[in-house]
Write an enzyme that holds these catalytic residues in place. Sequence first.
Site, short mmCIF file in Angstrom:
data_model
loop_
_atom_site.label_atom_id
_atom_site.label_comp_id
_atom_site.label_asym_id
_atom_site.label_seq_id
_atom_site.Cartn_x
_atom_site.Cartn_y
_atom_site.Cartn_z
N CYS A 2 -4.23 -4.77 2.34
CA CYS A 2 -5.51 -4.02 2.36
C CYS A 2 -6.40 -4.18 1.13
CB CYS A 2 -5.24 -2.52 2.50
SG CYS A 2 -4.06 -2.09 3.79
N1 GLN Z 1 1.54 -0.61 4.21
C1 GLN Z 1 0.24 -0.08 4.53
C2 GLN Z 1 -0.09 -0.18 6.00
O1 GLN Z 1 0.58 -0.84 6.75
C3 GLN Z 1 -0.84 -0.68 3.67
C4 GLN Z 1 -0.96 -2.13 3.96
C5 GLN Z 1 -1.74 -2.93 2.97
O2 GLN Z 1 -2.02 -2.61 1.83
N2 GLN Z 1 -1.98 -4.07 3.45
O3 GLN Z 1 -1.05 0.41 6.39
#
Ligand code: GLN
Length: 247
Positions: A2
């Site tokens: 993210c």
């Molecule tokens: N683990 C979290 C999710 O699946 C955040 C993922 C991320 O930072 N890519 O939403």
Amino acid sequence: MCRHLAYLGPAVTLSSLLYDPPHSLSHQSWAPRDMRGGGTINADGFGVGWYAADGPVRYRRATPLWSDTTLPGLAAAVTAGAVLAAVRSATVGMPVTESAAAPFGSSRWLFSHNGVVAGWPESVAKLAAALPPVDLITLEAPTDSALLWALVRDKLRRGTGPCEAVAGTIAAVAAAAPGSRLNLLLTDGTTIVASAFGHALSVRSGRGSVLVSSEPLDGDPSWETVKDRTILVAGIDSRHYVPLGES
Ligand code: GLN
């Protein structure tokens, strides 16, 4: 993994953060530059939260930011002096739903997590068990990020300050789940608390505004990198850093 951002300052259009800059959040959703530790694009949903007269308003979807045909018009029309937005790359095994997209929030708070809790879910089961049962059965989504928000929110409700709530949650989760990546972003519309813990984070401030973002939105030389294992606490005219312990 993210990408997220938070802005405080004079009212700006949501477009000026989501779409207009050369490396806007929308650009970062399909062409991120610094996805250390996993993921290639951020196509598993997005969300934007902004502060209106009565508090934060959220618009979230489980689809890629670039494919939303409603948001460009909305973003051009809405102005706000405090914004938190995120694009999501779901961790393998976690659902792709609107409710799993940041920002999470309640009352005046908006929250986002960039990263992953290692060994999820077993590693943090004990921490989860210490939460009030109602918080657990009303978790926004069965994801690490939603649990992190519940842990931070629990501390805020108990009167812990926002920086301490973020620092305490990181310390507890990093101890229970070593190797976790925990870039947390929290605002109440007047202060931003942002951790760099395993992922990229930059900040730009001046002219009565502050913008914190996983990646700089443009080539402005005033962007500064936030050192890893640090919490940045930023207001419109203030900025300080709190080191996080090694773990
Ligand atoms: N683990 C979290 C999710 O699946 C955040 C993922 C991320 O930072 N890519 O939403």
